[in-house]
Each structure stands twice: as C-alpha cells, then as structure tokens.
Design an enzyme around this catalytic site. Structure first.
Site, PDB file in Angstrom:
ATOM      1  N   CYS A 151       8.511   5.948   1.784  1.00 40.77           N
ATOM      2  CA  CYS A 151       7.266   6.367   2.426  1.00 40.77           C
ATOM      3  C   CYS A 151       7.389   7.627   3.282  1.00 40.77           C
ATOM      4  CB  CYS A 151       6.709   5.217   3.258  1.00 40.77           C
ATOM      5  SG  CYS A 151       6.533   3.710   2.275  1.00 40.77           S
ATOM      6  N   HIS A 284       2.424   6.735  11.812  1.00 44.97           N
ATOM      7  CA  HIS A 284       2.709   6.091  10.523  1.00 44.97           C
ATOM      8  C   HIS A 284       1.833   4.838  10.404  1.00 44.97           C
ATOM      9  CE1 HIS A 284       4.877   5.255   6.905  1.00 44.97           C
ATOM     10  NE2 HIS A 284       5.419   4.135   7.372  1.00 44.97           N
ATOM     11  N   HIS A 319      -1.970   2.395   2.494  1.00 47.38           N
ATOM     12  CA  HIS A 319      -0.653   3.032   2.588  1.00 47.38           C
ATOM     13  C   HIS A 319      -0.314   3.611   1.216  1.00 47.38           C
ATOM     14  CE1 HIS A 319       3.236   4.220   3.543  1.00 47.38           C
ATOM     15  NE2 HIS A 319       3.790   3.083   3.931  1.00 47.38           N
TER      16      HIS A 319
END
Length: 389
Positions: A151, A284, A319
């Site tokens: 990620c 994040h 996400h």
C-alpha cells in the site's frame, strides 16, 4: 494529473465529490464473490468493455483491468499536462501495482492448459505487464519500471521519480499506481479479518475495518528547467519524501508507530520544514484497529500537542492498495490548489488512547504544505510532502 476512482473518472469529478462529501462506497458488482453481500467497496463504475472502447483498443485484447484503468488515468495526466511530444525530454514512467494481472488469472487459471483462447492472459499476469502496456500507450521509450511494495507502492513511485529528476538522470517522469478489485485481494483481506461490512470509519473508536477500492492515478513530474523553458503552470512541488521500515510484523504496524514516525520525520528533514509548518495531513487512515491507532501514536510523536488538521479520504474511495499513494497525492495537490481540508467521513468518536479528532467537514484555510502518508504491509512506510510556493 489524471485519476479514475469510485468517486469520479476525472480530476474535476473527484474534486466535486470531495467538496460535496459524496462517497463512492457501494456493494460490489464487478467481481463474483461469495462475500458480495457482506462487504462494501469503492468500485469504478466502468466495465472493461467500456474502457477498451474508450481507449480504442482491439475488442479481444489481453489488457487486464489493471492495465485498462492505468491507461485511462495516465492518458488523462498527459493530456492535462499539455504534453504533445512525450519523448522530447528524457522521460520515464514508474507505475505501481499489487494485483497485477491477477484479475484475469483468477478467472482463467484452470483453463490455461486447455483453452488457447484465454492463454493470452498468461503473459499479462505479472505486475510489469500493465506498466509496459501503459508506457506503450503513452509512447514512452525511455526508463520504465514497476514498484510493488503493497500500500506504499505509489508513494514510492512518486519518490523515485522525484529522485531521478533531482539527480539529473531524467527530466520528466510520469508516476503513479493502479489496482483493480479482485477475488485475490478480497479473499486475502477477508482472511486477515479486516474488511468492514459497513462504510469504513477512519480514526473512529468503533471502526471495524476497511473498504477495499479500485482506482488509478498518475502525476507528471517535471524538472525546473522544463517548467522555466516552457513556462509551465506548476500545480505543486514535491518538497519532501522518505521511506522507512519498522521491521515489526508482516501485516501490522508497531504500537509505537515507529515506521510512520521515521518516515514523517525524515520527510520533514528532506523538505527542511518544522512540524509546525504542516497545514494538513492526508493520513493513511485505513479504518483498521491496528493502523489508525499506530498512525495516531506516530502523529502525536511527530507533532506533539499541536496536531495539524488531518483526515483520511479512504471513506470516499475505499483503500485502493498500490494506487492509494497516487490517489491521495492528487487529493493533496487539490487541497493545495483549492486551499481546503477534505473531510474524514463517518467519524463519531475519538480513539481513547490518543484523543485525536480528524476534520469532519470541509474546512477552508490557508494551506502551504500538505503531508501525505502511505503505509504498506511488511512495515514499508512512506511519507510525501507537497508544497505551494
């Protein structure tokens, strides 16, 4: 910049959704999965056939959804940057992905040995295939590479692009990332027990997990020499960047947020900024129990009792894994351009261990520096700082 996500198929559509608090989280329709009725996702509402038509590709191409979404966003970035001769300067392309061609492989794997019609997807399985297809679509004949660090991938692509220009190796680099939804990622995150059955709630005490999303975003980085020679409009400057690793756990962040702390402090050092100069943190903020607490602790370690305005935009898009750093880089630039902090949707209750409260409604204020965090599995933590001069 170019972007396609659950909240829009262009930069302007994404900005409109952000400004009007219109999330793109829905039930899943593009992937056949046993979990369809129990998870929510950020889905790009364009079929592969639609994307193939828009990109004017042959009907029976072996482009995966990864390549299709990537080509769509990257072409948009080139057009928005008014680039007509892509190789007139030393130009590179750095893309990131974690899914690669898995979206096709998982469908056709059992037929590869016997069905020649689907064997074309064997070559498109590896992560570098989508990168090369996007580079070919753009006409780039120089440096091309792929980054896959989970990620934090797209943030690392942006960082590498900036370093290549700063070191004088390249004049222009198109950077970003792309990941589609797939059973591969759905099942993987389901196994980790971190998928939410409702709209995700970043930084909320009662958060129950993340919503997966699919997206692609690319940014055009250019040297100051090109900017001055062509009198280019600069959207933002990459003033700081850093990558660190807390070497704590394969899929979890440490309780002290060591990797995030190291990434943020080093990025500030690179940018020659004090923590007090950061006006907005695009966090994040995945809405998992582990990340949001760990990131909150790291933010408090860096900024002390004077926490800048912060929010996670993942409640809008889900996400988007390897694409997340690029999606949120675009949003960070939009925050600078529009002098606005985007809201952290679905937040109600502060995390008791840290007491941090994100911005929950649109907030207009002077913004000169935006810090954006992207943290990946394996402790791979990256921070970018975007500045308005």
């Amino acid at each position: 910049m170019g972007i396609v996500s659950a909240i829009g198929h262009s930069v302007s559509e994404n900005l409109d959704a952000l400004l009007n608090s219109k999330p793109g989280i829905t039930s899943i329709s593009s992937v056949k999965t046993h979990h369809a009725n129990t998870i929510k996702v950020g889905e790009v509402k364009r079929s592969n056939a639609d994307l193939i038509k828009a990109l004017q590709l042959p009907e029976h191409t072996n482009y995966t959804r990864t390549a299709l979404l990537g080509c769509y966003a990257a072409k948009q970035a080139i057009q928005n940057a008014n680039i007509t001769a892509i190789n007139s300067y030393r130009t590179g392309f750095i893309s990131s992905t974690s899914v690669g061609g898995m979206d096709k492989t998982e469908i056709h794997l059992k037929d590869f040995a016997t069905n020649k019609a689907v064997q074309k997807y064997i070559k498109s399985h590896h992560a570098g295939d989508s990168t090369q297809k996007i580079a070919d679509t753009l006409g780039i004949d120089g440096f091309v590479t792929t980054i896959s660090t989970a990620c934090s991938s797209a943030a690392n692509a942006i960082m590498l692009g900036a370093k290549l220009i700063k070191s004088g190796r390249l004049d222009r680099v198109i950077v970003g990332g792309v990941d589609p939804l797939s059973k591969f990622t759905i099942n993987g995150f389901k196994t980790l027990m971190i998928l939410s059955e409702s709209d995700c709630r970043p930084f909320d005490a009662d958060r129950s997990g993340l919503n997966l999303g699919e997206a692609a975003a690319y940014l055009v980085l250019e040297s100051q020499a090109i900017v001055e020679k062509e009198n280019k409009k600069v959207l933002a400057y990459i003033s700081g960047y850093a990558n660190a690793n807390d070497a704590f756990h394969q899929t979890a962040s440490s309780e002290t947020g060591e990797g995030a702390y190291l990434a943020m402090t080093q990025a500030l050092k690179t940018a020659q900024l004090n923590p007090s100069q950061i006006d907005y943190i695009n966090a994040h903020g995945t809405a998992t129990a582990n990340n949001d607490l760990s990131e909150s602790v790291a933010i408090k370690r860096v900024f002390g009792e004077t926490i800048p305005d912060f929010s996670s935009t993942k409640a809008f898009t889900g996400h988007t894994l390897a694409a997340a750093g690029a999606i949120e880089a675009v949003y960070s630039v939009l925050a600078l351009q529009n002098q606005v902090v985007f809201p952290n949707l679905n937040f109600k209750t502060t995390i008791p261990e840290t007491g941090l409260q994100p911005v929950t409604t649109i907030k207009r204020k002077p913004i000169k520096h935006v810090l954006s965090n992207s943290f990946g599995f394996g402790g791979n933590c990256s921070t970018l700082i975007f500045s308005k001069l």
